[in-house]
Design a protein around this motif. Structure first.
Motif, PDB file in Angstrom:
ATOM      1  N   LYS A 174       0.821  -1.211   0.000  1.00 56.72           N
ATOM      2  CA  LYS A 174       0.000   0.000   0.000  1.00 56.72           C
ATOM      3  C   LYS A 174       0.853   1.257   0.000  1.00 56.72           C
ATOM      4  N   LYS A 175       2.012   1.196   0.631  1.00 54.90           N
ATOM      5  CA  LYS A 175       2.902   2.351   0.617  1.00 54.90           C
ATOM      6  C   LYS A 175       3.514   2.554  -0.772  1.00 54.90           C
ATOM      7  N   GLU A 176       3.786   1.448  -1.480  1.00 59.46           N
ATOM      8  CA  GLU A 176       4.367   1.547  -2.817  1.00 59.46           C
ATOM      9  C   GLU A 176       3.336   1.988  -3.848  1.00 59.46           C
ATOM     10  N   ASN A 177       2.091   1.506  -3.697  1.00 53.79           N
ATOM     11  CA  ASN A 177       1.037   1.864  -4.641  1.00 53.79           C
ATOM     12  C   ASN A 177      -0.294   1.805  -3.910  1.00 53.79           C
ATOM     13  N   ALA A 178      -0.821   2.969  -3.546  1.00 54.69           N
ATOM     14  CA  ALA A 178      -2.055   3.033  -2.756  1.00 54.69           C
ATOM     15  C   ALA A 178      -3.251   2.489  -3.512  1.00 54.69           C
ATOM     16  N   LYS A 179      -3.156   2.355  -4.838  1.00 52.31           N
ATOM     17  CA  LYS A 179      -4.284   1.855  -5.632  1.00 52.31           C
ATOM     18  C   LYS A 179      -4.393   0.326  -5.611  1.00 52.31           C
ATOM     19  N   LEU A 180      -3.380  -0.345  -5.124  1.00 50.71           N
ATOM     20  CA  LEU A 180      -3.461  -1.801  -5.004  1.00 50.71           C
ATOM     21  C   LEU A 180      -4.477  -2.169  -3.933  1.00 50.71           C
ATOM     22  N   ASP A 181      -5.272  -3.187  -4.211  1.00 52.41           N
ATOM     23  CA  ASP A 181      -6.241  -3.700  -3.247  1.00 52.41           C
ATOM     24  C   ASP A 181      -5.603  -4.911  -2.568  1.00 52.41           C
ATOM     25  N   VAL A 182      -5.196  -4.745  -1.326  1.00 50.56           N
ATOM     26  CA  VAL A 182      -4.404  -5.764  -0.633  1.00 50.56           C
ATOM     27  C   VAL A 182      -5.265  -6.499   0.383  1.00 50.56           C
ATOM     28  N   VAL A 183      -5.227  -7.845   0.323  1.00 49.04           N
ATOM     29  CA  VAL A 183      -5.931  -8.692   1.283  1.00 49.04           C
ATOM     30  C   VAL A 183      -4.908  -9.595   1.965  1.00 49.04           C
ATOM     31  N   LEU A 184      -4.855  -9.532   3.287  1.00 47.19           N
ATOM     32  CA  LEU A 184      -3.955 -10.386   4.066  1.00 47.19           C
ATOM     33  C   LEU A 184      -4.766 -11.530   4.661  1.00 47.19           C
ATOM     34  N   VAL A 185      -4.422 -12.764   4.290  1.00 46.39           N
ATOM     35  CA  VAL A 185      -5.143 -13.964   4.737  1.00 46.39           C
ATOM     36  C   VAL A 185      -4.326 -14.657   5.823  1.00 46.39           C
ATOM     37  N   GLU A 186      -4.941 -14.913   6.961  1.00 49.70           N
ATOM     38  CA  GLU A 186      -4.241 -15.528   8.087  1.00 49.70           C
ATOM     39  C   GLU A 186      -5.184 -16.466   8.819  1.00 49.70           C
ATOM     40  N   LYS A 187      -4.700 -17.683   9.144  1.00 49.76           N
ATOM     41  CA  LYS A 187      -5.534 -18.675   9.818  1.00 49.76           C
ATOM     42  C   LYS A 187      -5.606 -18.470  11.331  1.00 49.76           C
ATOM     43  N   ARG A 188      -4.602 -17.790  11.909  1.00 49.84           N
ATOM     44  CA  ARG A 188      -4.607 -17.593  13.367  1.00 49.84           C
ATOM     45  C   ARG A 188      -5.563 -16.470  13.753  1.00 49.84           C
ATOM     46  N   ALA A 189      -6.227 -16.641  14.879  1.00 54.15           N
ATOM     47  CA  ALA A 189      -7.091 -15.580  15.380  1.00 54.15           C
ATOM     48  C   ALA A 189      -6.292 -14.518  16.128  1.00 54.15           C
ATOM     49  N   MET A 190      -5.182 -14.944  16.760  1.00 55.87           N
ATOM     50  CA  MET A 190      -4.372 -14.029  17.568  1.00 55.87           C
ATOM     51  C   MET A 190      -2.928 -14.064  17.096  1.00 55.87           C
ATOM     52  N   TYR A 191      -2.300 -12.918  17.111  1.00 52.68           N
ATOM     53  CA  TYR A 191      -0.879 -12.836  16.789  1.00 52.68           C
ATOM     54  C   TYR A 191      -0.058 -13.140  18.041  1.00 52.68           C
ATOM     55  N   SER A 192       1.018 -13.892  17.861  1.00 48.85           N
ATOM     56  CA  SER A 192       2.003 -14.090  18.919  1.00 48.85           C
ATOM     57  C   SER A 192       3.377 -14.161  18.275  1.00 48.85           C
ATOM     58  N   SER A 193       4.266 -13.325  18.713  1.00 49.67           N
ATOM     59  CA  SER A 193       5.583 -13.222  18.096  1.00 49.67           C
ATOM     60  C   SER A 193       6.458 -14.400  18.481  1.00 49.67           C
ATOM     61  N   CYS A 194       7.101 -14.993  17.467  1.00 46.79           N
ATOM     62  CA  CYS A 194       8.097 -16.031  17.746  1.00 46.79           C
ATOM     63  C   CYS A 194       9.424 -15.371  18.138  1.00 46.79           C
TER      64      CYS A 194
END
Length: 442
Positions: free
Chosen positions: A67-87
């Motif tokens: 989005k920073k490189e091209n604001a016109k891109l439609d970006v969808v982030l797909v993730e199976k986890r409900a919660m983030y936890s940093s490794c």
């Protein structure tokens, strides 16, 4: 309107069931499958849609920087986890340097809102590259570009485990702690409840996530034992002939601070584990333990295999991609980034963040009909070796590429280590993590 009685309802449902059975006999399964193939319930794209699978460090970075490189891109982030936890930084929790909120108090929703993209909670089940469709358990998503950043999976066969029962017991009773947040919680409880004896930490062969981390964990567990006067020892069984990264700093920590708490054993080829007897078998010896975090080895996420992108020459089942452009050969609309890519770069957070920014530039350039020069990813890595006071060692690296040999090598002018532990680097380790979190989520 005619009133529907209970008897009428039974008749209607019986007729419907009979019709359904007749349809099954008439090969209705394909029709049923077609009914299940529904579009994901997402807003219509407002520009070329880029779907990013996996919200680890690479995926979160790519989604934001597209989005920073091209604001016109439609970006969808797909993730199976409900919660983030940093490794990354999780070892610091084991010795109470940080709390759990430091690792987990980050929101995929906040990241998407702040980055101007869509977050879609779903599990990827396949890809049809001919129709440019991603299949998920929440419906299909059409894409113009697809980025797969699903991370790693464990490879228990590397330590002689070939039956699902033993693998399942190892995953639950002695988790490795390099993937899911629940593994970190389990290991933390092991350490807190440890009454004494032998705590085994294993180190695998190959390019594993993250190379200094098992040695840092040994230091953090030993520091906890030392602080709480627990009569225990970390038995560090390393498949490798010696520590590969920050060797002098770790060996100094083992010798100076943890001589009674860490026993380092190199060149250990594990051939099996008896979970019931708590015994690790090797080519020449066997080792008893009271508790363990058994790191079996790493392969690319099985999703790479499911979608047919594995490089058959890769011993770790990593993706077959153009190593400079990150896309599948012949398909510049499908990219693989993060720990499933095949290059020998560290499978580390900082490097995933660095290369994620480059992948975002590649896709934005392709959409604009341009090409850009290859940019080396870089990594800065801090490893805590003492919890009280916080003391760390560090390293940094970037790469050169030889077009003739088609090989990467560390760039001498921008690679090095600082293996003298001190409090300044201890504080820098926390600042480093907070900076990465901020870059991905804020």
């Amino acid at each position: 309107m005619t009133k529907l009685t209970r008897r009428d309802f039974v008749k209607l449902t019986g007729a419907a069931l009979a019709a359904g059975m007749a349809g099954s006999a008439a090969h209705a399964a394909p029709e049923s499958a077609a009914i299940l193939r529904t579009k994901a319930y997402l807003p219509k794209p407002k520009g070329p849609r880029v779907v990013v699978v996996g919200a680890g460090t690479a995926g979160l970075t790519i989604a934001k920087y597209l989005k920073k490189e091209n604001a016109k891109l439609d970006v969808v982030l797909v993730e199976k986890r409900a919660m983030y936890s940093s490794c990354f930084s999780s070892n610091l929790w084991y010795s109470d340097v940080i709390n759990l909120e430091f690792l987990a108090e980050h929101s995929f929703l906040d990241a998407a809102r702040n980055g101007g993209y869509l977050f879609f909670s779903a599990t990827c089940t396949g890809v049809d590259r001919s129709s440019r469709t991603l299949f998920t358990d929440q419906g299909d998503v059409d894409y113009d570009y697809l980025v797969l950043a699903p991370g790693i999976d464990y490879d228990y066969e590397r330590i002689g485990i070939k039956d699902p029962e033993t693998e399942y017991r190892l995953r639950t009773e002695h988790p490795a702690g390099w993937m899911m947040g629940t593994e970190h919680v389990s290991i933390k409880r092991k350490i807190e409840n440890f009454k004494g004896g032998i705590f085994v930490q294993t180190v695998p062969s190959g390019n594993f996530r993250c190379k200094p981390a098992p040695y840092e964990r040994a230091c953090m567990i030993a520091s906890y034992f030392k602080q709480h006067k627990i009569k225990g020892k970390v038995l560090l069984l390393d498949h490798n002939p010696d520590i590969a990264v920050k060797k002098a700093g770790f060996h100094a920590a083992f010798e100076d601070m943890y001589k009674d708490y860490v026993e380092y054993v190199p060149s250990v080829n594990i051939t099996g584990v008896d979970v019931t007897k708590k015994t690790i078998e090797t080519e020449f010896d066997s080792y008893q333990f009271d508790a363990a975090a058994i790191y079996p080895g790493v392969r690319a996420s099985k999703l790479i295999e499911v979608v047919g992108l594995v490089d058959p020459k890769s011993p770790q089942k990593e993706a077959n991609i153009d190593v400079l452009r990150y896309h599948v050969p012949g398909d510049p609309r499908v990219y693989v980034a993060g720990d499933s890519r095949p290059m020998g770069f560290p499978k580390s957070a900082h490097l995933a963040n660095s290369e994620g920014k480059y992948v975002a530039k590649l896709i934005a350039a392709h959409e604009a009909g341009k090409t850009i020069e290859w940019v080396s990813p870089s990594s800065v890595c801090y490893s805590l070796v003492n919890a009280q006071p916080k003391e760390a060692i560090s390293m940094w690296v970037s790469y050169n590429y030889d077009g003739n040999t088609k090989a990467f090598s560390p760039a001498k002018e921008s690679t090095g280590t600082d293996e003298t532990r001190d409090a300044a680097k201890g504080e820098a380790a926390l600042d480093w993590a907070q900076t990465l979190y901020s870059d991905m989520f804020n």
